[in-house]
Design a protein around this motif. Structure first.
Motif, mmCIF file in Angstrom:
data_model
loop_
_atom_site.group_PDB
_atom_site.id
_atom_site.type_symbol
_atom_site.label_atom_id
_atom_site.label_comp_id
_atom_site.label_asym_id
_atom_site.label_seq_id
_atom_site.Cartn_x
_atom_site.Cartn_y
_atom_site.Cartn_z
ATOM 1 N N PRO A 149 0.829 -1.237 0.060
ATOM 2 C CA PRO A 149 0.146 0.287 0.065
ATOM 3 C C PRO A 149 0.811 1.657 -0.265
ATOM 4 O O PRO A 149 0.400 2.143 -0.197
ATOM 5 N N VAL A 150 1.926 1.308 0.037
ATOM 6 C CA VAL A 150 2.935 2.607 0.449
ATOM 7 C C VAL A 150 2.964 2.777 -0.936
ATOM 8 O O VAL A 150 3.550 3.718 -1.367
ATOM 9 N N ASN A 151 3.744 1.954 -1.589
ATOM 10 C CA ASN A 151 4.505 1.948 -2.994
ATOM 11 C C ASN A 151 3.782 2.094 -4.307
ATOM 12 O O ASN A 151 4.398 2.816 -5.714
ATOM 13 N N THR A 152 2.356 1.320 -4.231
ATOM 14 C CA THR A 152 1.733 0.993 -5.235
ATOM 15 C C THR A 152 0.663 1.954 -5.598
ATOM 16 O O THR A 152 -0.359 2.214 -4.991
ATOM 17 N N ARG A 153 0.997 2.800 -7.028
ATOM 18 C CA ARG A 153 -0.338 3.096 -7.797
ATOM 19 C C ARG A 153 -0.685 2.881 -8.441
ATOM 20 O O ARG A 153 -2.076 2.937 -8.501
ATOM 21 N N SER A 154 -0.270 1.659 -9.062
ATOM 22 C CA SER A 154 -1.553 1.118 -9.974
ATOM 23 C C SER A 154 -1.025 -0.418 -10.179
ATOM 24 O O SER A 154 0.067 -0.956 -9.812
ATOM 25 N N VAL A 155 -1.978 -1.788 -10.522
ATOM 26 C CA VAL A 155 -1.228 -2.850 -10.910
ATOM 27 C C VAL A 155 -2.149 -3.098 -12.538
ATOM 28 O O VAL A 155 -3.566 -2.941 -12.536
ATOM 29 N N VAL A 156 -1.484 -3.884 -12.566
ATOM 30 C CA VAL A 156 -1.721 -4.396 -14.493
ATOM 31 C C VAL A 156 -2.222 -5.454 -15.026
ATOM 32 O O VAL A 156 -0.523 -6.018 -14.451
ATOM 33 N N VAL A 157 -2.317 -6.144 -15.351
ATOM 34 C CA VAL A 157 -3.145 -7.980 -15.681
ATOM 35 C C VAL A 157 -3.099 -7.653 -17.112
ATOM 36 O O VAL A 157 -4.776 -7.506 -17.021
ATOM 37 N N ARG A 158 -2.129 -8.151 -17.864
ATOM 38 C CA ARG A 158 -2.459 -8.584 -19.315
ATOM 39 C C ARG A 158 -2.799 -7.158 -19.482
ATOM 40 O O ARG A 158 -3.557 -6.957 -20.508
ATOM 41 N N GLY A 159 -1.915 -6.633 -19.126
ATOM 42 C CA GLY A 159 -2.224 -5.047 -20.443
ATOM 43 C C GLY A 159 -3.849 -4.155 -20.174
ATOM 44 O O GLY A 159 -3.767 -2.789 -20.245
ATOM 45 N N GLU A 168 -5.683 -2.366 -16.347
ATOM 46 C CA GLU A 168 -5.711 -2.156 -14.991
ATOM 47 C C GLU A 168 -6.284 -2.128 -13.804
ATOM 48 O O GLU A 168 -8.065 -2.307 -14.571
ATOM 49 N N ALA A 169 -6.355 -3.176 -12.686
ATOM 50 C CA ALA A 169 -6.874 -3.606 -11.704
ATOM 51 C C ALA A 169 -7.764 -2.161 -10.817
ATOM 52 O O ALA A 169 -6.815 -1.165 -10.552
ATOM 53 N N ALA A 170 -8.933 -2.659 -9.984
ATOM 54 C CA ALA A 170 -9.530 -1.987 -9.136
ATOM 55 C C ALA A 170 -8.334 -2.062 -7.666
ATOM 56 O O ALA A 170 -8.377 -3.322 -7.910
ATOM 57 N N LEU A 171 -8.558 -1.135 -7.847
ATOM 58 C CA LEU A 171 -7.840 -1.027 -6.075
ATOM 59 C C LEU A 171 -8.294 -0.352 -5.093
ATOM 60 O O LEU A 171 -9.464 0.281 -5.125
ATOM 61 N N GLN A 179 -7.815 -6.403 -7.805
ATOM 62 C CA GLN A 179 -9.209 -6.972 -8.345
ATOM 63 C C GLN A 179 -9.421 -7.125 -9.781
ATOM 64 O O GLN A 179 -9.110 -5.688 -9.871
ATOM 65 N N VAL A 180 -9.326 -7.634 -10.584
ATOM 66 C CA VAL A 180 -9.226 -7.614 -12.079
ATOM 67 C C VAL A 180 -9.866 -8.496 -13.058
ATOM 68 O O VAL A 180 -9.610 -9.767 -12.556
ATOM 69 N N GLU A 181 -10.614 -7.981 -13.784
ATOM 70 C CA GLU A 181 -11.542 -9.554 -15.105
ATOM 71 C C GLU A 181 -10.430 -10.120 -15.966
ATOM 72 O O GLU A 181 -9.924 -8.917 -16.434
ATOM 73 N N VAL A 182 -10.561 -11.376 -16.341
ATOM 74 C CA VAL A 182 -9.230 -11.624 -17.122
ATOM 75 C C VAL A 182 -9.881 -13.039 -18.122
ATOM 76 O O VAL A 182 -10.205 -13.733 -17.553
ATOM 77 N N SER A 183 -9.813 -12.090 -19.076
ATOM 78 C CA SER A 183 -10.838 -13.161 -19.935
ATOM 79 C C SER A 183 -9.865 -13.247 -21.400
ATOM 80 O O SER A 183 -8.519 -13.797 -21.465
ATOM 81 N N GLY A 184 -10.665 -13.976 -21.885
ATOM 82 C CA GLY A 184 -9.895 -14.999 -23.194
ATOM 83 C C GLY A 184 -8.984 -16.100 -22.944
ATOM 84 O O GLY A 184 -7.999 -16.591 -23.704
#
Length: 584
Positions: A46-56, A58-61, A76-81
């Motif tokens: 929580p200190v250093n993270t400003r965004s999280v990306v999964v398969r291009g 952006e995840a909800a924080l 949290q992120v939806e991974v499809s395909g």
């Protein structure tokens, strides 16, 4: 990437396959689903993270600081395909908003998508069954029983996920035969709920009784079947465990009672206690047991079976209690390595029914106590051990005000560089000959008290340098200690090799970590090109290379540097000895 305060291990919260729910199980670096779309969730710094990306994407924080947890920055992120088969998904945390900035940590998970549904089991099998990779995946919804007279065969590549506390209970026969390329996978269905394990229920220990088999099985997240003490629990049964991986088990990984048990070439890590057996015949060979938690031992044997037990060629690393704790058992302890054992590396008390134990060829380093001998134990075969950098080297004493002390005769031993090398109480006796004892020159023929000149203690290489006075001065002209001297040579830049392929079989797997440690600590065969063993490319083959490789194989660690995964030449020459031409 630095990640000391970071967790990106996915926690599966729900699964969607279009408009239809598709069952999904597993967690961490391996997830199993029948749907094309899933939702991944986990925690980030929580200190250093400003965004999280999964398969291009952006995840909800969301910051979670109340309720039952887990607490921290939830992503949290939806991974499809998702396609049928393996889907490699990288989760990246960045220090900038909207997927920008520099990466501060990453995690890769493999999502395995199956085209068919989970085959669900609960209760007794109706007859013989064969579970296969093509017929699965399989889900244990409750205890699945293999009745007397029935055989369950599990083939390579089969995936078995189990609900909370669900177990296999075998009264017939189990043959779980994976392969090195396609191990059998056994996991909890949910990250939050441990499954039980595998119990073998009184199938007999005579020669004509079935010998159950667990071969090339990757078993994680179990606890113990109801009424049993270990995740793998043979009771009055015969069991062979070979080439398996047991991990993240809060109880005993293997617990035998009145059993005949053999464990070969198996890795057991992040567990409470490794192997506990009571009144059993137990053989443990070429096995790695590391990272025990709580007041627990790597191996704990209580009472003898009908024959002698054996612990040979094993590596014990990181225990808050003992490495090997033995009571009333007859056992041969040979050619093992003990590192960072907080209490006693080897602790023996009370004589077993098949005679006194033997201790030979062991390296014990950076432990609380090297060897503790007590309560009537007499070691007459104790030779070629190296005990160094411990608080106490060899200790002989009577326990709990008993008048039965410990007694031993050692030869060709190095017990040097410990805070106290030898302790003997008034009820105990010890004799040394042709040995190097650090505190004083011990009475006895051929004894020394000199610096043994280990080759590279900082790199955990305790073979003897060419100048060591311990070379050739053990009994009958042998070298003192567990390891002899080693040589070296130039490093031609044109050597072709595959980094981390220590056993030169063309593949990089757990057998290479074992081969590296065997070479470093037991004088086992090694490649002519030592660069092959330098898995982390720090210029020195040592125990850190085996640890680095195990993390890569089992904990999503970084891969070995080039030349890897294909053979080639070293891109960072470092002076390690290699002959010209292909490594061999």
């Amino acid at each position: 990437l630095p990640s000391s305060d970071f967790s990106l291990i996915p926690v599966l919260t729900s699964t969607l396959a279009g408009a239809v729910a598709g069952p999904t199980g597993g967690c961490g670096d391996s997830i199993y689903t029948t749907g094309s779309t899933i939702i991944l969730a986990g925690l980030a710094d929580p200190v250093n993270t400003r965004s999280v990306v999964v398969r291009g994407r952006e995840a909800a924080l969301e910051m979670v600081s109340d309720g039952n947890g887990p607490y921290g920055l939830l992503w949290q992120v939806e991974v499809s395909g998702l396609e049928a088969g393996e889907n490699f998904v990288e989760v990246i945390a960045l220090n900038g908003e909207a997927g920008k900035g520099e990466p501060i940590a990453s995690f890769e998970t493999t999502i395995h998508r199956f085209e068919g549904d989970f085959r669900e089991y609960d209760g007794a099998l109706d007859g013989d069954e064969e579970w296969t990779a093509e017929g699965g995946p399989y889900r244990l919804r409750g205890n699945v029983r293999v009745p007397d007279g029935t055989t369950l065969r599990i083939r390579p590549g089969t995936v078995v996920l189990a609900d909370a506390d669900a177990s296999l209970v075998v009264s017939g026969e189990l043959r779980a035969e994976g392969s090195e390329e396609s191990p059998i996978i056994m996991r909890a269905f949910s990250c939050a709920d441990e499954w039980g394990g595998i119990a073998f229920n009184e199938t007999g220990t005579d020669e004509n009784d079935p010998t159950h088999l667990l071969s090339f099985c990757d078993i994680r997240g179990g606890s113990n079947p109801n009424g049993y003490e270990g995740c793998i629990a043979p009771t009055d049964s015969r069991l062979l465990v070979t080439d398996c991986h047991l991990e993240n088990i809060p109880g005993n990984a293997i617990d035998g009672l009145d059993a005949v048990l053999e464990v070969r070439r198996t890795t057991i890590r992040n567990i409470f206690e490794g192997i506990h057996c009571e009144d059993s015949d137990t053989i443990v060979l070429d096995t790695i047991i590391e990272n025990m938690t709580g007041n627990s031992d790597a191996i704990d044997f209580d009472g003898s079976g009908s024959g002698r037990s054996r612990i040979q060629g094993c590596i014990f690393y990181g225990s808050s209690d003992d490495g090997v704790d033995l009571g009333e058992v007859s056992v041969d302890i040979k050619d093992n390595i003990f590192v960072n054992i907080a209490d006693k590396a080897i602790s023996i008390e009370d004589v077993g029914d098949q005679g006194q134990p033997t201790i030979s060829g062991n390296l014990i380093v950076r432990c609380g106590t090297g060897i503790a001998i007590k309560n009537g134990i007499t070691i007459s075969e104790g030779d070629h051990n190296t005990i160094t950098e411990c608080q106490e080297g060899i200790v002989l004493f009577a326990k709990d005000e008993s008048n039965e002390g410990g007694h031993a005769t050692f030869h060709s031993v190095i017990c040097w560089g410990n805070a106290i090398d030898v302790i003997v109480d008034e009820f105990s006796t010890v004799a040394f000959d042709f040995s190097n004892i650090g505190m004083d020159e011990w009475p006895g023929e051929g004894n020394l008290s000199v610096d043994p000149l280990f080759l590279d203690p900082a790199g955990l290489d305790y073979s003897l340098s060419a100048e060591s006075l311990c070379i050739g001065t053990g009994r009958e002209g042998s070298d003192m200690g567990a390891f002899s001297s080693e040589g070296g040579g130039p490093d031609p830049e044109d050597t072709v090799f595959l980094r981390a392929d220590a056993n030169l079989d063309g593949e990089v797997d757990v057998s290479d970590a074992i081969a590296t440690l065997d070479y470093l600590f037991r004088g086992g065969p090694g490649p002519d090109c030592l660069d092959v063993m330098d898995a982390n490319d720090d210029g020195q083959p040592d125990v850190s290379d085996a640890v680095f490789l195990l993390r890569y194989l089992f904990s999503a660690g970084s891969p070995p540097p080039a030349p890897f995964p294909e053979s080639g030449t070293d891109q960072t020459p470092d002076g390690l000895w290699c002959p010209a031409g292909p490594a061999n």
